[in-house]
Scaffold this motif. Structure first.
Motif, short mmCIF file in Angstrom:
data_model
loop_
_atom_site.label_atom_id
_atom_site.label_comp_id
_atom_site.label_asym_id
_atom_site.label_seq_id
_atom_site.Cartn_x
_atom_site.Cartn_y
_atom_site.Cartn_z
N VAL A 106 0.84 -1.20 0.00
CA VAL A 106 0.00 0.00 0.00
C VAL A 106 0.87 1.25 0.00
O VAL A 106 0.54 2.25 -0.63
CB VAL A 106 -0.94 0.01 1.22
N ARG A 110 2.35 2.66 -6.55
CA ARG A 110 1.26 1.99 -7.25
C ARG A 110 1.05 0.65 -6.58
O ARG A 110 1.99 -0.14 -6.47
CB ARG A 110 1.69 1.81 -8.72
N PHE A 111 -0.14 0.41 -6.08
CA PHE A 111 -0.41 -0.84 -5.37
C PHE A 111 -0.32 -2.04 -6.31
O PHE A 111 -0.91 -2.05 -7.37
CB PHE A 111 -1.81 -0.79 -4.76
N ASP A 130 -6.62 -3.40 -4.45
CA ASP A 130 -6.22 -3.31 -5.85
C ASP A 130 -7.32 -2.60 -6.64
O ASP A 130 -7.05 -1.69 -7.43
CB ASP A 130 -5.97 -4.71 -6.39
N TYR A 133 -7.48 1.08 -5.76
CA TYR A 133 -6.40 1.83 -6.41
C TYR A 133 -6.71 2.05 -7.89
O TYR A 133 -6.41 3.10 -8.45
CB TYR A 133 -5.07 1.09 -6.26
#
Ligand SMILES: Nc1ncnc2c1ncn2[C@@H]1O[C@H](COP(=O)(O)OP(=O)(O)O)[C@@H](O)[C@H]1O
Ligand SMILES: [Mg+2]
Length: 372
Positions: A106, A110-111, A130, A133
């Motif tokens: 996290v 960028r996850f 996910d 995001y």
């Protein structure tokens, strides 16, 4: 053999002792509820072992166990308990480690769902993160696109409004200084000033409409209306323009149930399409508007004889300030008409599209009938 009745008593007292310990355990867990799962698992392990031991102590007080047996059982239970605690600690650590992996993921820009195998609940959390995001990135992209089109619009305003304003000013100055004095030219200048002013007014109006669309401030006041009425109005409003160009204008709507739309806004969108069609159709050509209401959508198409839109331009005609090569002449449109039409149609949850067909191109508006 132990008599059944004694067995019942053993069960009763052992359960009682276990309940007391479990109650204490729950109390401790409540106090520690903010702590790591590892700590809480150790408490659960310890409570289980203690509950067992307390049961043994209680029944040995009932003299069912002799000293020797009691010592043996206690030793076995303690050993098993220690192993169970060790397993709890291990499990707790694994949970903590899995959680840390997720936290690291996290924290990254960028996850990315962790590659290691996570416990079911954490895996679900990871999938949800996910997805969240993904939504965040999409929203960010939309915002950037909006910002870009806003910048484009500002650039457009400064260019396309300034040019005609400069022309107006030049003409007004020439009249003021009496540089032009012959009646014919003076009259021509006056007429030109009026026409340009009208065009600028239209542009400002379009600009206002577009900014309302972009800000999501377009409030539709829908009412039931026959599709034929909408098409007739679009034809009536553009007939003079068609006649002046010698273009035949045909409206054709099949019988059908009414639609629920904002007649003012949708009328404006259709008018923009028809005006474009007339402008791009040579004299003696035909512009045809066809409307039909199906079971779950209404459809209006505007076909013209423009000779086809270049393939490169086709996907771009609905963009703000886009104008085809031929339309980039001074005095032409501002390239807002189709962007406005699209905004209005989409505000109605509909779709607008264009394709080359026959002697020209065909714009199609589809409006859903359900859920409105
Ligand atoms: N019916 C049509 N036939 C051919 N080209 C069209 C038609 N409608 C729109 N276009 C193309 O799309 C461009 C954008 O249209 P629009 O947004 O209405 O702006 P404008 O009419 O001010 O140029 C036009 O400049 C033209 O190149
Ligand atoms: Mg136009």
């Amino acid at each position: 053999m132990i008599p059944f009745e004694d067995l019942l008593w053993v069960g009763y007292y052992a359960a009682l002792a276990a309940l007391v310990v479990a109650g204490l355990g729950l109390g401790v867990l409540h106090v520690l509820r903010g702590r790591s799962v590892a700590t809480q698992l150790v408490v659960v392990g310890a409570a289980t072992v203690l509950a067992t031991i307390s049961g043994i102590v209680v029944i040995s007080l009932m003299m069912i166990l002799n000293d020797h047996d009691r010592t043996v059982v206690l030793a076995v239970v303690t050993a098993a308990g220690l192993v169970a605690m060790a397993v709890s600690v291990l499990l707790g650590r694994r949970l903590v480690a899995a959680n840390r992996v997720l936290v690291e993921a996290v924290r990254a820009d960028r996850f990315r769902p962790p590659a290691v195998r996570l416990p079911a609940e954490l895996a679900e959390l990871s999938r949800e993160l996910d997805a969240a995001y993904g939504r965040l990135a999409a929203a960010h992209e939309r915002e950037q696109a909006l910002e870009a089109s806003r910048r484009e619009l500002v650039a457009w305003v400064s260019h396309d409004l300034r040019t005609p304003l400069a022309g107006l000013r030049a003409m007004a100055e020439a009249l003021e200084d009496e540089v032009v004095a012959d009646a014919g030219t003076v009259h021509r200048y006056h007429a030109r000033i009026r026409v340009e002013t009208e065009r600028l007014t239209e542009m400002v109006d379009d600009l206002f409409e577009l900014s309302r669309i972009h800000a999501g401030a377009l409030r539709l006041s829908r009412r039931r209306v026959a599709l034929a009425e909408l098409v007739e109005e679009a034809v009536a409003g553009t007939e003079a323009l068609a006649r002046a160009k010698g273009v035949r204008l045909r409206g054709d709507v099949a019988e059908g149930p009414p639609v629920r739309v904002d007649t003012g806004e949708l009328g404006r969108a259709l008018r923009n399409l028809v005006v474009n069609a007339i402008r791009h159709t040579p004299g003696d050509g035909t512009v045809q508007i066809v409307g039909e209401v199906g079971p779950d959508e209404a459809r209006v198409t505007v076909s013209d004889a423009c000779g086809g839109i270049p393939a490169d331009d086709l996907p771009r005609v609905f963009e703000v300030a886009f104008r085809g090569e031929a339309a980039r002449t001074p005095g032409g449109g501002a390239g807002l008409g189709l962007a406005i039409a699209r905004g209005i149609v989409e505000a109605h949850a509909g779709r607008i599209s264009v394709a080359n067909e026959g002697p020209g191109c065909r714009f199609e508006v589809r409006l859903p009938l359900t859920g409105v």
